[in-house]
Write a protein that holds these residues in place. Structure first.
Motif, PDB file in Angstrom:
ATOM      1  N   SER A   8       0.803  -1.217   0.000  1.00 51.79           N
ATOM      2  CA  SER A   8       0.000   0.000   0.000  1.00 51.79           C
ATOM      3  C   SER A   8       0.841   1.275   0.000  1.00 51.79           C
ATOM      4  N   THR A   9       2.163   1.182  -0.140  1.00 49.84           N
ATOM      5  CA  THR A   9       2.992   2.386  -0.110  1.00 49.84           C
ATOM      6  C   THR A   9       2.888   3.190  -1.401  1.00 49.84           C
ATOM      7  N   ALA A  10       2.420   2.568  -2.483  1.00 51.74           N
ATOM      8  CA  ALA A  10       2.244   3.274  -3.740  1.00 51.74           C
ATOM      9  C   ALA A  10       1.067   2.676  -4.488  1.00 51.74           C
ATOM     10  N   LYS A  26       0.789   7.444  -7.051  1.00 56.09           N
ATOM     11  CA  LYS A  26       0.719   8.151  -5.764  1.00 56.09           C
ATOM     12  C   LYS A  26       1.414   7.330  -4.693  1.00 56.09           C
ATOM     13  N   GLY A  27       1.853   8.016  -3.661  1.00 55.68           N
ATOM     14  CA  GLY A  27       2.475   7.348  -2.519  1.00 55.68           C
ATOM     15  C   GLY A  27       3.979   7.478  -2.538  1.00 55.68           C
ATOM     16  N   ILE A  32      10.693  -0.986  -2.131  1.00 52.66           N
ATOM     17  CA  ILE A  32       9.648  -1.951  -1.797  1.00 52.66           C
ATOM     18  C   ILE A  32       8.493  -1.898  -2.802  1.00 52.66           C
ATOM     19  N   SER A  33       8.101  -0.709  -3.209  1.00 56.60           N
ATOM     20  CA  SER A  33       6.915  -0.560  -4.055  1.00 56.60           C
ATOM     21  C   SER A  33       7.211  -0.449  -5.549  1.00 56.60           C
ATOM     22  N   VAL A  34       8.451  -0.173  -5.925  1.00 59.56           N
ATOM     23  CA  VAL A  34       8.746   0.133  -7.320  1.00 59.56           C
ATOM     24  C   VAL A  34       8.497  -1.050  -8.252  1.00 59.56           C
ATOM     25  N   ASP A  35       8.740  -2.265  -7.801  1.00 59.46           N
ATOM     26  CA  ASP A  35       8.503  -3.426  -8.669  1.00 59.46           C
ATOM     27  C   ASP A  35       7.024  -3.575  -9.012  1.00 59.46           C
ATOM     28  N   GLU A  36       6.177  -3.433  -8.013  1.00 58.82           N
ATOM     29  CA  GLU A  36       4.735  -3.559  -8.230  1.00 58.82           C
ATOM     30  C   GLU A  36       4.224  -2.438  -9.149  1.00 58.82           C
ATOM     31  N   VAL A  37       4.664  -1.233  -8.904  1.00 52.52           N
ATOM     32  CA  VAL A  37       4.251  -0.102  -9.737  1.00 52.52           C
ATOM     33  C   VAL A  37       4.798  -0.264 -11.153  1.00 52.52           C
ATOM     34  N   GLY A  38       6.059  -0.651 -11.267  1.00 52.40           N
ATOM     35  CA  GLY A  38       6.665  -0.866 -12.578  1.00 52.40           C
ATOM     36  C   GLY A  38       5.929  -1.927 -13.369  1.00 52.40           C
ATOM     37  N   THR A  39       5.589  -3.022 -12.725  1.00 47.86           N
ATOM     38  CA  THR A  39       4.837  -4.092 -13.389  1.00 47.86           C
ATOM     39  C   THR A  39       3.492  -3.578 -13.889  1.00 47.86           C
ATOM     40  N   ALA A  40       2.803  -2.805 -13.067  1.00 47.51           N
ATOM     41  CA  ALA A  40       1.511  -2.243 -13.474  1.00 47.51           C
ATOM     42  C   ALA A  40       1.676  -1.330 -14.691  1.00 47.51           C
ATOM     43  N   LEU A  41       2.713  -0.484 -14.688  1.00 50.90           N
ATOM     44  CA  LEU A  41       2.929   0.433 -15.806  1.00 50.90           C
ATOM     45  C   LEU A  41       3.288  -0.329 -17.091  1.00 50.90           C
ATOM     46  N   PHE A  42       4.138  -1.335 -16.983  1.00 48.09           N
ATOM     47  CA  PHE A  42       4.492  -2.139 -18.152  1.00 48.09           C
ATOM     48  C   PHE A  42       3.282  -2.914 -18.680  1.00 48.09           C
ATOM     49  N   LEU A  52       1.177   6.841 -23.481  1.00 51.55           N
ATOM     50  CA  LEU A  52       1.165   6.605 -22.039  1.00 51.55           C
ATOM     51  C   LEU A  52       1.764   7.814 -21.345  1.00 51.55           C
ATOM     52  N   VAL A  53       1.001   8.376 -20.429  1.00 48.65           N
ATOM     53  CA  VAL A  53       1.467   9.488 -19.602  1.00 48.65           C
ATOM     54  C   VAL A  53       1.586   8.975 -18.177  1.00 48.65           C
ATOM     55  N   VAL A  54       2.743   9.199 -17.559  1.00 46.37           N
ATOM     56  CA  VAL A  54       2.942   8.828 -16.158  1.00 46.37           C
ATOM     57  C   VAL A  54       3.011  10.119 -15.356  1.00 46.37           C
ATOM     58  N   GLU A  55       1.987  10.326 -14.529  1.00 48.84           N
ATOM     59  CA  GLU A  55       1.981  11.484 -13.632  1.00 48.84           C
ATOM     60  C   GLU A  55       2.501  11.027 -12.284  1.00 48.84           C
ATOM     61  N   LEU A  56       3.621  11.599 -11.871  1.00 46.96           N
ATOM     62  CA  LEU A  56       4.275  11.219 -10.616  1.00 46.96           C
ATOM     63  C   LEU A  56       3.804  12.134  -9.484  1.00 46.96           C
ATOM     64  N   ALA A  57       2.686  11.772  -8.877  1.00 48.42           N
ATOM     65  CA  ALA A  57       2.139  12.525  -7.754  1.00 48.42           C
ATOM     66  C   ALA A  57       2.572  11.836  -6.464  1.00 48.42           C
ATOM     67  N   VAL A  58       3.888  11.714  -6.299  1.00 52.60           N
ATOM     68  CA  VAL A  58       4.459  10.918  -5.209  1.00 52.60           C
ATOM     69  C   VAL A  58       4.997  11.789  -4.084  1.00 52.60           C
ATOM     70  N   ASP A  59       5.090  11.157  -2.907  1.00 51.24           N
ATOM     71  CA  ASP A  59       5.666  11.818  -1.734  1.00 51.24           C
ATOM     72  C   ASP A  59       7.161  11.542  -1.629  1.00 51.24           C
ATOM     73  N   PHE A  60       7.599  10.460  -2.274  1.00 57.37           N
ATOM     74  CA  PHE A  60       9.009  10.084  -2.279  1.00 57.37           C
ATOM     75  C   PHE A  60       9.280   9.277  -3.541  1.00 57.37           C
ATOM     76  N   MET A  61      10.465   9.475  -4.137  1.00 58.22           N
ATOM     77  CA  MET A  61      10.854   8.698  -5.305  1.00 58.22           C
ATOM     78  C   MET A  61      12.333   8.386  -5.215  1.00 58.22           C
ATOM     79  N   GLY A  62      12.647   7.110  -5.085  1.00 54.88           N
ATOM     80  CA  GLY A  62      14.025   6.671  -4.975  1.00 54.88           C
ATOM     81  C   GLY A  62      14.654   6.427  -6.331  1.00 54.88           C
ATOM     82  N   SER A  63      15.946   6.104  -6.316  1.00 61.49           N
ATOM     83  CA  SER A  63      16.689   5.902  -7.559  1.00 61.49           C
ATOM     84  C   SER A  63      16.189   4.696  -8.349  1.00 61.49           C
TER      85      SER A  63
END
Length: 130
Positions: A8-10, A26-27, A32-42, A52-63
């Motif tokens: 639930s972090t993203a 969002k989130g 921890i969350s990037v794999d799940e989000v990446g899979t959804a986007l792919f 495809l437009v990716v809107e990054l409405a995030v509170d934190f974004m790691g490398s």
């Protein structure tokens, strides 16, 4: 920490804008969350939208999220799908600018602008100088 807490972090929510899919992330986009989000986007990209437009409405974004965005952009180019990123919040804009990926990835200042960018074929821009 349980897997349901980490999942639930993203989140990714999508909407269709005349054939261009807008995915709002969002989130917290962390290791921890990037794999799940990446899979959804792919998965959304694999459905063959016009763009495809990716809107990054995030509170934190790691490398790790930067790597996913680069791979997603490359796959969109390979598939002939228009692609754009909207990163108006500092948590997304700063890492993109600090890594200079804002100069490599197609960036837009609003979802409307990104939808217009992603809906166009990239080759048409190259012919404007003739």
């Amino acid at each position: 920490m349980t897997s349901s807490e980490t999942a639930s972090t993203a989140s990714v929510q999508t909407s269709d804008h005349d054939g261009v899919l807008v995915a709002v992330v969002k989130g917290e986009l962390d290791m921890i969350s990037v794999d799940e989000v990446g899979t959804a986007l792919f998965d959304h990209l694999a459905k063959g939208p016009e763009g495809l437009v990716v809107e990054l409405a995030v509170d934190f974004m790691g490398s790790s999220a930067l790597s996913v965005l680069l791979k997603l952009h490359a796959q969109a180019q390979s598939d002939g799908v228009g692609f754009a990123i909207v990163a108006t919040q500092a948590a997304a804009a700063r890492p993109l600018m600090a890594s200079a990926l804002s100069q490599v990835l197609p960036m837009a200042e609003s979802v409307d602008e990104a939808v217009k960018m992603a809906g166009k074929q990239p080759e048409t821009a190259d012919q404007s100088g003739q």
